[in-house]
Design a protein around this motif. Structure first.
Motif, mmCIF file in Angstrom:
data_model
loop_
_atom_site.group_PDB
_atom_site.id
_atom_site.type_symbol
_atom_site.label_atom_id
_atom_site.label_comp_id
_atom_site.label_asym_id
_atom_site.label_seq_id
_atom_site.Cartn_x
_atom_site.Cartn_y
_atom_site.Cartn_z
ATOM 1 N N GLU A 117 0.808 -1.157 0.079
ATOM 2 C CA GLU A 117 0.027 -0.081 -0.048
ATOM 3 C C GLU A 117 0.862 1.060 -0.037
ATOM 4 O O GLU A 117 0.522 2.253 -0.605
ATOM 5 N N ARG A 118 2.207 1.132 0.649
ATOM 6 C CA ARG A 118 2.891 2.453 0.853
ATOM 7 C C ARG A 118 3.511 2.523 -0.689
ATOM 8 O O ARG A 118 3.484 3.717 -1.217
ATOM 9 N N VAL A 119 3.956 1.560 -1.199
ATOM 10 C CA VAL A 119 4.638 1.597 -2.358
ATOM 11 C C VAL A 119 3.592 2.155 -3.583
ATOM 12 O O VAL A 119 3.875 3.024 -4.387
ATOM 13 N N TRP A 120 2.560 1.710 -3.208
ATOM 14 C CA TRP A 120 1.146 1.913 -4.495
ATOM 15 C C TRP A 120 1.041 3.452 -4.272
ATOM 16 O O TRP A 120 1.156 4.228 -5.559
ATOM 17 N N GLY A 121 1.140 4.083 -3.188
ATOM 18 C CA GLY A 121 0.923 5.368 -2.934
ATOM 19 C C GLY A 121 1.973 6.414 -3.295
ATOM 20 O O GLY A 121 1.950 7.673 -3.537
ATOM 21 N N GLN A 122 3.192 5.586 -3.459
ATOM 22 C CA GLN A 122 4.288 6.767 -4.093
ATOM 23 C C GLN A 122 4.675 6.482 -5.590
ATOM 24 O O GLN A 122 5.371 7.366 -6.045
ATOM 25 N N LEU A 123 3.822 5.694 -6.075
ATOM 26 C CA LEU A 123 4.012 5.585 -7.605
ATOM 27 C C LEU A 123 3.634 6.823 -8.426
ATOM 28 O O LEU A 123 2.411 7.424 -8.244
ATOM 29 N N GLY A 124 4.314 7.435 -9.119
ATOM 30 C CA GLY A 124 4.182 8.754 -9.831
ATOM 31 C C GLY A 124 4.005 8.842 -11.161
ATOM 32 O O GLY A 124 3.767 9.887 -12.080
ATOM 33 N N SER A 125 4.188 7.520 -11.924
ATOM 34 C CA SER A 125 4.013 7.504 -13.569
ATOM 35 C C SER A 125 3.624 6.077 -14.023
ATOM 36 O O SER A 125 3.799 5.226 -13.366
ATOM 37 N N PRO A 126 3.143 6.202 -15.412
ATOM 38 C CA PRO A 126 2.664 5.006 -15.894
ATOM 39 C C PRO A 126 3.539 3.957 -15.772
ATOM 40 O O PRO A 126 3.469 2.728 -15.556
ATOM 41 N N SER A 127 4.982 4.392 -16.167
ATOM 42 C CA SER A 127 6.021 3.304 -16.185
ATOM 43 C C SER A 127 6.446 2.720 -14.754
ATOM 44 O O SER A 127 6.653 1.468 -14.843
ATOM 45 N N GLU A 128 6.303 3.446 -13.836
ATOM 46 C CA GLU A 128 6.243 3.097 -12.296
ATOM 47 C C GLU A 128 5.355 1.920 -12.033
ATOM 48 O O GLU A 128 5.472 0.926 -11.313
ATOM 49 N N VAL A 129 4.059 2.390 -12.523
ATOM 50 C CA VAL A 129 3.000 1.405 -12.313
ATOM 51 C C VAL A 129 3.072 -0.088 -12.930
ATOM 52 O O VAL A 129 2.949 -1.144 -12.591
ATOM 53 N N ARG A 130 3.677 0.153 -14.019
ATOM 54 C CA ARG A 130 3.963 -1.193 -14.857
ATOM 55 C C ARG A 130 5.128 -1.869 -14.403
ATOM 56 O O ARG A 130 4.870 -3.061 -14.238
ATOM 57 N N ALA A 131 5.944 -1.063 -13.671
ATOM 58 C CA ALA A 131 7.144 -1.780 -13.335
ATOM 59 C C ALA A 131 6.759 -2.644 -12.024
ATOM 60 O O ALA A 131 7.104 -3.722 -11.666
ATOM 61 N N TYR A 132 5.826 -1.764 -11.021
ATOM 62 C CA TYR A 132 5.277 -2.608 -10.020
ATOM 63 C C TYR A 132 4.370 -3.671 -10.345
ATOM 64 O O TYR A 132 4.536 -4.690 -9.599
ATOM 65 N N GLN A 133 3.592 -3.613 -11.411
ATOM 66 C CA GLN A 133 2.721 -4.846 -11.790
ATOM 67 C C GLN A 133 3.760 -5.982 -12.056
ATOM 68 O O GLN A 133 3.248 -6.956 -11.783
ATOM 69 N N GLY A 134 4.704 -5.632 -12.802
ATOM 70 C CA GLY A 134 5.639 -6.710 -13.003
ATOM 71 C C GLY A 134 6.330 -7.318 -11.936
ATOM 72 O O GLY A 134 6.436 -8.642 -11.952
ATOM 73 N N VAL A 135 6.560 -6.548 -11.320
ATOM 74 C CA VAL A 135 7.191 -7.337 -9.773
ATOM 75 C C VAL A 135 6.425 -8.232 -9.211
ATOM 76 O O VAL A 135 6.305 -9.021 -8.793
ATOM 77 N N LEU A 136 4.899 -7.697 -8.990
ATOM 78 C CA LEU A 136 3.783 -8.330 -8.323
ATOM 79 C C LEU A 136 3.556 -9.603 -8.883
ATOM 80 O O LEU A 136 3.251 -10.902 -8.415
ATOM 81 N N ASP A 137 3.899 -9.682 -10.299
ATOM 82 C CA ASP A 137 3.574 -10.883 -11.075
ATOM 83 C C ASP A 137 4.611 -12.006 -10.744
ATOM 84 O O ASP A 137 4.129 -13.214 -10.608
ATOM 85 N N LEU A 138 5.768 -11.701 -10.360
ATOM 86 C CA LEU A 138 6.534 -12.681 -9.900
ATOM 87 C C LEU A 138 6.573 -13.017 -8.734
ATOM 88 O O LEU A 138 7.117 -14.279 -8.228
#
Length: 211
Positions: A10-31
């Protein structure tokens, strides 16, 4: 999902500031999904060492590897255990407890007793209590005795030591717990800890005046 890890996400999600960061976050979660556990574990391990990876990605990867018992997460988790962010510390402590690396107690004891990092010692102390390792009681006693004698007692840290010593149940802590009773802000926790050691809250405890 454990509470500490949910708070981290939740903390990380609140800090994401760009579409590329959101995609990177989703990519890590997929792992974190287990349909290809061996392959995903290697991908997570690479995140720990790849240049340019954000801290949040390393945190998520270290936690995921730690709870799976992968010792490649040990050093990043120890770093996070003494970090300034409580969410990071809580996650690291949870993962280290699950990792069961024999180096963990020694590292936690070093962090708990570091006079320059006392303000960040809460989670190392709690981890030592959970581990019940040979290093646990000496580290908690050393930290508590130092704080009782210091001008700045760091009450939350001292209280965690008192509570941990009660849980650990080692009677070598009685003298230090009696000393903790002299401080009004520690007295309830010290009474409870002494009760855990002796079976009654007042056994071998002399009345003391408030500090």
């Amino acid at each position: 999902m454990e509470e500490e890890f949910r708070a981290l996400l939740e903390r990380v999600w609140g800090q994401l500031g760009s579409p590329s960061e959101v995609r990177a976050y989703q990519g890590v979660l997929d792992l974190l999904r287990d349909h290809r556990p061996a392959e995903h574990r290697e991908d997570l391990a690479r995140i720990l060492v790849e240049p340019g990876r954000p801290l949040w990605a390393r945190e998520i990867a270290a936690y995921a590897l730690g709870v799976r018992g992968d010792r490649r997460a040990f050093e990043p988790l120890v770093m996070l255990l003494n970090y300034r962010d409580p969410v990071s510390c809580a996650c690291a402590a949870r993962a280290l407890a699950r990792l069961r690396d024999p180096r963990t107690a020694r590292a936690a004891a070093a962090l708990a007793t570091n006079e320059l990092r006392t303000a960040y010692a809460l989670y190392p102390i709690r981890l030592l209590t959970e581990l019940r390792a040979p290093e646990s009681v000496p580290a908690l006693l050393s930290t508590l005795n130092r704080l009782l004698a210091a001008p700045d007692h760091y009450w939350p840290i001292a209280r965690a030591c008192v509570e941990g010593l009660g849980v650990l149940g080692d009677r070598s802590a009685v003298e230090s717990l009696n000393a903790a009773r002299r401080h009004e802000r520690l007295r309830p926790a010290a009474d409870e800890a002494l009760a855990q050691l002796s079976g009654t809250a007042t056994q071998n405890v002399r009345p003391t005046s408030s500090a």
